[in-house]
Design an enzyme around this catalytic site. Structure first.
Site, PDB file in Angstrom:
ATOM      1  CB  SER A  52      -0.913   0.014   1.221  1.00 53.18           C
ATOM      2  OG  SER A  52      -1.660  -1.168   1.292  1.00 53.18           O
TER       3      SER A  52
HETATM    4  N1  SAH Z   1      -0.377  -5.067   4.254  1.00 50.42           N
HETATM    5  C1  SAH Z   1       0.274  -5.356   2.996  1.00 50.42           C
HETATM    6  C2  SAH Z   1      -0.585  -4.969   1.816  1.00 50.42           C
HETATM    7  C3  SAH Z   1      -1.167  -6.167   1.287  1.00 50.42           C
HETATM    8  S1  SAH Z   1      -2.192  -6.062  -0.124  1.00 50.42           S
HETATM    9  C4  SAH Z   1       1.649  -4.704   2.915  1.00 50.42           C
HETATM   10  O1  SAH Z   1       2.004  -3.942   3.819  1.00 50.42           O
HETATM   11  O2  SAH Z   1       2.360  -5.006   1.972  1.00 50.42           O
HETATM   12  C5  SAH Z   1      -3.460  -7.182   0.381  1.00 50.42           C
HETATM   13  C6  SAH Z   1      -3.050  -8.604   0.630  1.00 50.42           C
HETATM   14  O3  SAH Z   1      -4.210  -9.299   1.084  1.00 50.42           O
HETATM   15  C7  SAH Z   1      -2.555  -9.359  -0.594  1.00 50.42           C
HETATM   16  O4  SAH Z   1      -1.272  -9.852  -0.346  1.00 50.42           O
HETATM   17  C8  SAH Z   1      -3.571 -10.489  -0.756  1.00 50.42           C
HETATM   18  O5  SAH Z   1      -3.011 -11.693  -1.226  1.00 50.42           O
HETATM   19  C9  SAH Z   1      -4.105 -10.646   0.655  1.00 50.42           C
HETATM   20  N2  SAH Z   1      -5.425 -11.291   0.761  1.00 50.42           N
HETATM   21  C10 SAH Z   1      -6.460 -11.211  -0.101  1.00 50.42           C
HETATM   22  N3  SAH Z   1      -7.500 -11.943   0.351  1.00 50.42           N
HETATM   23  C11 SAH Z   1      -7.115 -12.507   1.522  1.00 50.42           C
HETATM   24  C12 SAH Z   1      -7.740 -13.369   2.475  1.00 50.42           C
HETATM   25  N4  SAH Z   1      -8.992 -13.825   2.289  1.00 50.42           N
HETATM   26  N5  SAH Z   1      -7.029 -13.741   3.567  1.00 50.42           N
HETATM   27  C13 SAH Z   1      -5.748 -13.297   3.758  1.00 50.42           C
HETATM   28  N6  SAH Z   1      -5.108 -12.487   2.900  1.00 50.42           N
HETATM   29  C14 SAH Z   1      -5.771 -12.090   1.792  1.00 50.42           C
END
Ligand code: SAH
Length: 203
Positions: A52
């Protein structure tokens, strides 16, 4: 980044700003986008996912009012960057990622940087992490169509949850507070997160 992107937009919590100064964001960004590590935007981390924008991570972190004894649940480990920021601020982070290679890579980075209070597991975050519940705070970085009931159940009395809800192009970040067994809900910012994967996240 701290002055130009975070403080200028109103992030004030000194502990939160200090955590951002400490965590090396470039370690969480793929090698070919390292020069853009501190840019004012999200960046691709593979598997159609992104790390993000720094401001969004800071805003969400500040809204949680993190305190040093908190145990926090994060849904969507992604690169592990937000987990690292939180690790500077609270006691323990439990983070769930549905894409296994991302979870593995985040775990490797966090270990290499010496974060011992982040626990990553592969799984569907919709269900939360019952073994370690209840949590003082929950941060969700992928958007379901509704607030998952398991996450509401796993939030402590007095606890706060920050979560994007809605479809791509029509999402709001909500701040939820559990008080006297009731949930107060407030829309705080229009946002664009990747959708939460898995059937349960869609109504
Ligand atoms: N907090 C992260 C941003 C991640 S983007 C950072 O600092 O880099 C969102 C993430 O959520 C992605 O990696 C995606 O694979 C994950 N995601 C999507 N659906 C999900 C679910 N049902 N359970 C766990 N993770 C999930």
């Amino acid at each position: 980044m701290v002055r130009g992107q975070l403080m200028s937009r109103g992030v004030r919590d000194k502990r939160v700003l200090a955590a951002f100064s400490k965590v090396p964001r470039e370690e969480f960004v793929p090698r070919d986008s390292r020069t853009a590590s501190y840019a004012d935007q999200p960046l691709p981390i593979g598997y159609d996912q992104t790390i993000s924008q720094p401001y969004i991570v800071a805003f969400m972190t500040e809204q949680l009012h993190p305190s040093s004894s908190d145990r926090v649940l994060e849904i969507g480990t992604g690169s592990g960057y937000q987990a690292a920021v939180l690790a500077e601020l609270v006691a323990e982070i439990y983070s769930i990622e549905i894409i296994e290679p991302l979870a593995k890579s985040a775990q490797t980075t966090l270990q290499r940087l010496g974060y011992k209070n982040v626990h990553v597991k592969v799984g569907d975050g919709y269900k939360g992490w019952l073994e370690h519940a209840p949590f003082d705070a929950i941060t969700v970085t992928c958007a379901p169509d509704h607030v998952p009931q398991p996450l509401i159940d796993q939030l402590k009395e007095g606890g706060r949850m920050i979560i994007p809800v809605g479809s791509f192009g029509d999402q709001e970040l909500y701040l939820l507070e559990k008080k006297n067994g009731e949930l107060k809900r407030r829309a705080v910012l229009p946002v664009r997160f990747v959708p939460m994967a898995g059937e349960a996240a869609k109504k």
